[in-house]
Design an enzyme around this catalytic site. Structure first.
Site: not given
Length: 372
Positions: A126, A347, A350
């Site tokens: 990702s 998160d 990312h």
């Protein structure tokens, strides 16, 4: 003779400092066996004696960001922090300023003209998706009226800028090496890359891996790991990464013609789940709004980045390392944190878009124009 002695002493001190970093995790033996006694210079870094693009500082640039997230059709929801209510905006305004030279301004039209008729593939997890989204948005902002087509599938996705014949592919693979379903379950095979057939025929390859190597429990997508003839329930994850990346290096050396295909490795992208790593009492990246200042990161270089350097230095094929680790470590403010759509939790892995991955693509562009 004095100079040689100084170099030896520096090398010994460097190895010792790395060993001390990992003694408490039981990895000292791994570090000693596999990372001492080798050259520490990374031949793949896009730099020379006059210009190291990867050492510098973050500074406010009023011309940033490079695009508007609301007008880019390619952003995945989990990276669109403004859409999901992030209240602060200053994280959008930081530009990377190398100490020894200027980072060329990204020119999307020039990028498309240089790579007209070419196929570019991001290969990885990702974090590759993050960078692929970013480049597609940066190019779209440069040529907003250009015709584009997009295809989204589980393993292989693409964005094509039809007017230029440039296609950006994304091949999703968490480990680069294969996971195979067998009678005993899902087996992570450290010495196999059957999926590599899908990577052939590209004009540029940008590889990435590490994010998933530490996952355990329900988020671990394999049941066993195979190392040669040995099938194990588990093994040291840093060692597994080293073995898997070595298999990847053999694949590149055996299958890529460097006169036709340019190869990059997207360096290790750091996480910010422990405030103590940057000298803070905060739990994680949530509510962080400014980058870390200074020319060092308190937690130092991650072991995974040392593994990448070691493997790249042994390869026959020229692989250009986008050495993003340090400059990304400073950006504790650039994660989606709690503004990542329907994704639960905070998160700190990312990155928001627009944001830090745009700088990764600036560095990719700079390396392309600097190397001709």
């Amino acid at each position: 003779m004095v100079l040689w002695s100084q170099l030896v002493i520096k090398s010994v001190l460097l190895v010792c400092s790395i060993i001390s970093l990992f003694l408490h995790t039981g990895r000292a033996e791994l570090i000693v066996q596999n990372f001492s006694g080798h050259s520490w210079e990374n031949k793949g870094v896009v730099s020379n004696s006059k210009c190291n693009l990867f050492q510098g500082r973050w500074a406010i640039d009023p011309s940033f960001p490079l695009y508007d997230s609301s007008t880019c059709p390619f952003i995945d929801p989990e990276f669109d922090c403004l859409k999901y209510g992030r209240p602060d905006k200053q994280y959008l305004k930081y530009a990377w300023k190398p100490d020894s030279c200027n980072l060329p301004r990204f020119n999307g039209k020039d990028f498309l003209q240089r790579w007209s008729g070419k196929k570019i593939m991001f290969i990885g997890d990702s974090l590759s998706l993050n960078m692929w989204n970013s480049l597609a948005c940066m190019l779209h902002a440069s040529v907003p009226n250009a015709k584009t087509t997009i295809s989204r599938k589980e393993t292989l996705s693409s964005v094509t800028f039809q007017d230029y014949g440039v296609t950006l592919f994304l091949y999703r693979t968490t480990y680069l090496v294969d996971i195979v379903r067998e009678k005993i379950g899902r087996v992570l095979k450290l010495d196999a890359i059957q999926q590599g057939d899908a990577w052939k025929g590209m004009d540029m390859l940008i590889f990435n891996s590490w994010h998933w190597w530490t996952h355990k429990g329900n988020s671990q997508p394999w049941d066993y790991v195979q190392d040669g003839m040995k099938v194990l329930k588990d093994m040291d994850r840093l060692m597994a990464f080293y073995k898997g990346l070595t298999t990847w290096a053999r694949w590149v050396d055996g299958n890529v013609d460097s006169s036709k295909t340019k190869v990059f490795f997207q360096g290790i992208s750091p996480t910010h789940y422990m405030g103590q790593e940057w000298g803070a009492s905060t739990k994680n990246c949530n509510s962080e709004q400014i980058p870390l200042a200074g020319s060092t990161y308190p937690a130092g270089t991650p072991a995974s980045a040392i593994v990448v350097n070691k493997v790249l230095n042994r390869m026959k094929t020229p692989v250009h390392l986008l050495d993003i680790t340090f400059l990304s470590q400073l950006r504790k403010d650039a994660h989606p944190s709690m503004y990542s759509g329907d994704h639960p939790g905070v998160d700190c892995s990312h990155w928001c878009l627009p944001g830090l991955p745009d700088t990764w693509n600036q560095l990719l562009y700079a390396s392309l124009i600097m190397s001709g």
